[in-house]
Design a protein around this motif. Structure first.
Motif, short mmCIF file in Angstrom:
data_model
loop_
_atom_site.label_atom_id
_atom_site.label_comp_id
_atom_site.label_asym_id
_atom_site.label_seq_id
_atom_site.Cartn_x
_atom_site.Cartn_y
_atom_site.Cartn_z
N ASP A 114 -6.46 -3.02 -9.36
CA ASP A 114 -5.23 -3.09 -10.17
C ASP A 114 -4.17 -2.17 -9.56
O ASP A 114 -3.92 -1.07 -10.06
CB ASP A 114 -5.56 -2.65 -11.61
N PRO A 115 -3.51 -2.61 -8.48
CA PRO A 115 -2.52 -1.78 -7.79
C PRO A 115 -1.37 -1.36 -8.69
O PRO A 115 -0.95 -2.12 -9.57
CB PRO A 115 -2.03 -2.68 -6.65
N GLU A 116 -0.87 -0.15 -8.47
CA GLU A 116 0.26 0.35 -9.23
C GLU A 116 1.37 0.76 -8.26
O GLU A 116 1.09 1.19 -7.14
CB GLU A 116 -0.16 1.55 -10.09
N PRO A 117 2.64 0.65 -8.65
CA PRO A 117 3.76 1.03 -7.77
C PRO A 117 3.75 2.53 -7.47
O PRO A 117 3.34 3.33 -8.31
CB PRO A 117 5.00 0.62 -8.57
N VAL A 118 4.18 2.88 -6.27
CA VAL A 118 4.18 4.27 -5.84
C VAL A 118 5.55 4.64 -5.27
O VAL A 118 6.09 3.91 -4.44
CB VAL A 118 3.09 4.51 -4.77
N GLY A 119 6.11 5.76 -5.72
CA GLY A 119 7.38 6.26 -5.19
C GLY A 119 7.13 7.08 -3.94
O GLY A 119 6.77 8.27 -4.03
N SER A 120 7.33 6.49 -2.78
CA SER A 120 6.94 7.13 -1.52
C SER A 120 7.77 8.37 -1.16
O SER A 120 7.24 9.31 -0.55
CB SER A 120 7.03 6.11 -0.38
N THR A 121 9.06 8.39 -1.54
CA THR A 121 9.90 9.54 -1.17
C THR A 121 9.45 10.82 -1.89
O THR A 121 9.28 11.87 -1.26
CB THR A 121 11.38 9.26 -1.50
N LEU A 177 7.43 2.66 4.85
CA LEU A 177 7.81 1.76 5.95
C LEU A 177 7.35 0.32 5.76
O LEU A 177 7.99 -0.61 6.25
CB LEU A 177 7.26 2.30 7.27
N THR A 178 6.21 0.15 5.05
CA THR A 178 5.64 -1.21 4.94
C THR A 178 5.55 -1.73 3.51
O THR A 178 5.38 -2.93 3.31
CB THR A 178 4.23 -1.24 5.55
N GLY A 179 5.61 -0.83 2.52
CA GLY A 179 5.46 -1.26 1.13
C GLY A 179 4.02 -1.54 0.73
O GLY A 179 3.76 -2.05 -0.36
N TRP A 180 3.07 -1.17 1.59
CA TRP A 180 1.65 -1.44 1.31
C TRP A 180 1.08 -0.33 0.42
O TRP A 180 0.62 0.70 0.89
CB TRP A 180 0.88 -1.51 2.63
N VAL A 181 1.07 -0.54 -0.91
CA VAL A 181 0.68 0.50 -1.87
C VAL A 181 -0.82 0.79 -1.86
O VAL A 181 -1.25 1.84 -2.34
CB VAL A 181 1.13 0.14 -3.30
N ALA A 182 -1.61 -0.12 -1.29
CA ALA A 182 -3.06 0.13 -1.21
C ALA A 182 -3.36 1.35 -0.36
O ALA A 182 -4.44 1.96 -0.47
CB ALA A 182 -3.77 -1.10 -0.66
N ALA A 183 -2.40 1.75 0.49
CA ALA A 183 -2.59 2.94 1.32
C ALA A 183 -2.83 4.18 0.45
O ALA A 183 -3.56 5.09 0.85
CB ALA A 183 -1.37 3.16 2.21
N ASP A 184 -2.23 4.19 -0.75
CA ASP A 184 -2.40 5.33 -1.65
C ASP A 184 -3.86 5.48 -2.06
O ASP A 184 -4.40 6.59 -2.05
CB ASP A 184 -1.51 5.13 -2.88
N ALA A 185 -4.50 4.37 -2.43
CA ALA A 185 -5.91 4.42 -2.83
C ALA A 185 -6.81 4.77 -1.65
O ALA A 185 -7.78 5.52 -1.79
CB ALA A 185 -6.33 3.07 -3.42
N ILE A 186 -6.47 4.26 -0.48
CA ILE A 186 -7.27 4.56 0.72
C ILE A 186 -7.21 6.05 1.04
O ILE A 186 -8.23 6.68 1.33
CB ILE A 186 -6.77 3.73 1.92
#
Length: 303
Positions: A114-121, A177-186
């Motif tokens: 269940d991916p959630e949006p992430v504020g990268s800045t 850079l890519t918008g790939w939010v799964a990186a946060d969980a990884i």
């Protein structure tokens, strides 16, 4: 007949107390920044790093408390004082870190489903603050961690935080850079896996001390050999070695001596203690001198 040395030990942790007192406010400051950042950005990786920082802060407070307690004088009820409180604190730190790692792994798996949006800045800025602060804390603790198990626990936690900050920065850049939010969980899983092996090692060392295992690097067969080489000594039994707290190994033994050696037991004891201190770095030892045949009256004994 016995003799001992080194009752007034200053624990290794106490020597570096001032450095811990500087690291604590640094850790608390980063914790606040990361918690706020995690709330604003929705980043699990940042929250995981903040959780680790919270555990660090608790661990450092435990370490400072343990150092204070360990410095209290010995009494007739606690003949070594409270020095082992430092080891108990190290064990508590390890258990807290293991629990935190489990939580991160479970939550990361949930985020995959269940991916959630992430504020990268916001995630990136908070992680950079953590990187700088952890680098300073790591530098402050680098010397003490070689001498005190308790400080080693704090050092390993800060090292884990620093590596965690690097991982969070990488994740924030990927998301930005890519918008790939799964990186946060990884990245969250990476942080948890970074914590586990060092924490397990810390817990194992603390448990060894609590179980009064032979100090690391001490070979009792070699100790016995050195004692037997002392003129006048014919046998050594009931030989035990353990650690009270980091940097305070102790030893006891029954030493069988020649009959005429009792007339010069003072110099003999001095040579035996010098042997243990010089060859094995054991400043506190208790030796019972006894004549040949005395062991037959002792009943069960340990070799």
């Amino acid at each position: 007949m016995g003799h001992g040395h080194g009752h007034g030990h200053t624990t290794a942790g106490a020597v570096h107390r001032k450095r811990l007192m500087i690291v604590l406010p640094l850790t608390l400051s980063v914790l606040v920044v990361q918690v706020v950042g995690a709330i604003l950005s929705g980043s699990l990786a940042l929250l995981a790093d903040a959780g680790h920082m919270a555990t660090d802060a608790a661990g450092i407070m435990l370490a400072l408390f343990a150092i204070w307690v360990a410095g209290k004088p010995a009494s007739s009820r606690r003949t070594f004082g409270y020095q082992r409180a430092e080891i108990l604190a190290a064990a508590v730190n390890a258990v807290l870190l293991l629990a935190l790692s489990g939580y991160i792994l479970v939550e990361a798996v949930r985020r995959f489903a269940d991916p959630e949006p992430v504020g990268s800045t916001v995630m990136l800025v908070a992680a950079l603050v953590g990187l700088v602060a952890n680098g300073i804390a790591l530098w402050l603790l680098r010397e003490g961690q070689e001498e005190s198990l308790n400080l080693r626990g704090a050092y390993l936690e800060v090292l884990g935080d620093l590596l965690g900050s690097v991982a969070v920065i990488a994740g924030a850049l990927v998301i930005k850079l890519t918008g790939w939010v799964a990186a946060d969980a990884i990245i969250s899983i990476v942080i948890a896996l970074l914590i586990l092996p060092r924490t397990w090692k810390l817990l194992r060392e603390a448990v060894d001390i609590l179980l009064e295992a032979t100090p690391k690097g001490v070979d009792l067969a070699e100790v016995r050999k050195h004692l037997l080489e002392t003129p006048g000594v014919t046998d050594v039994h009931d030989l035990h070695a353990w650690t009270i707290t980091s940097g305070v190994p102790v030893m006891s033994a029954h030493v069988v001596v020649e009959d005429d050696a009792f007339s010069r037991c003072g110099p003999l004891l001095d040579r035996l203690h010098q042997c243990l201190a010089g060859h094995f770095d054991v400043e506190h030892s208790t030796l019972q001198l006894e004549p040949a045949g005395h062991v037959d009256h002792e009943g069960a004994r340990h070799h």
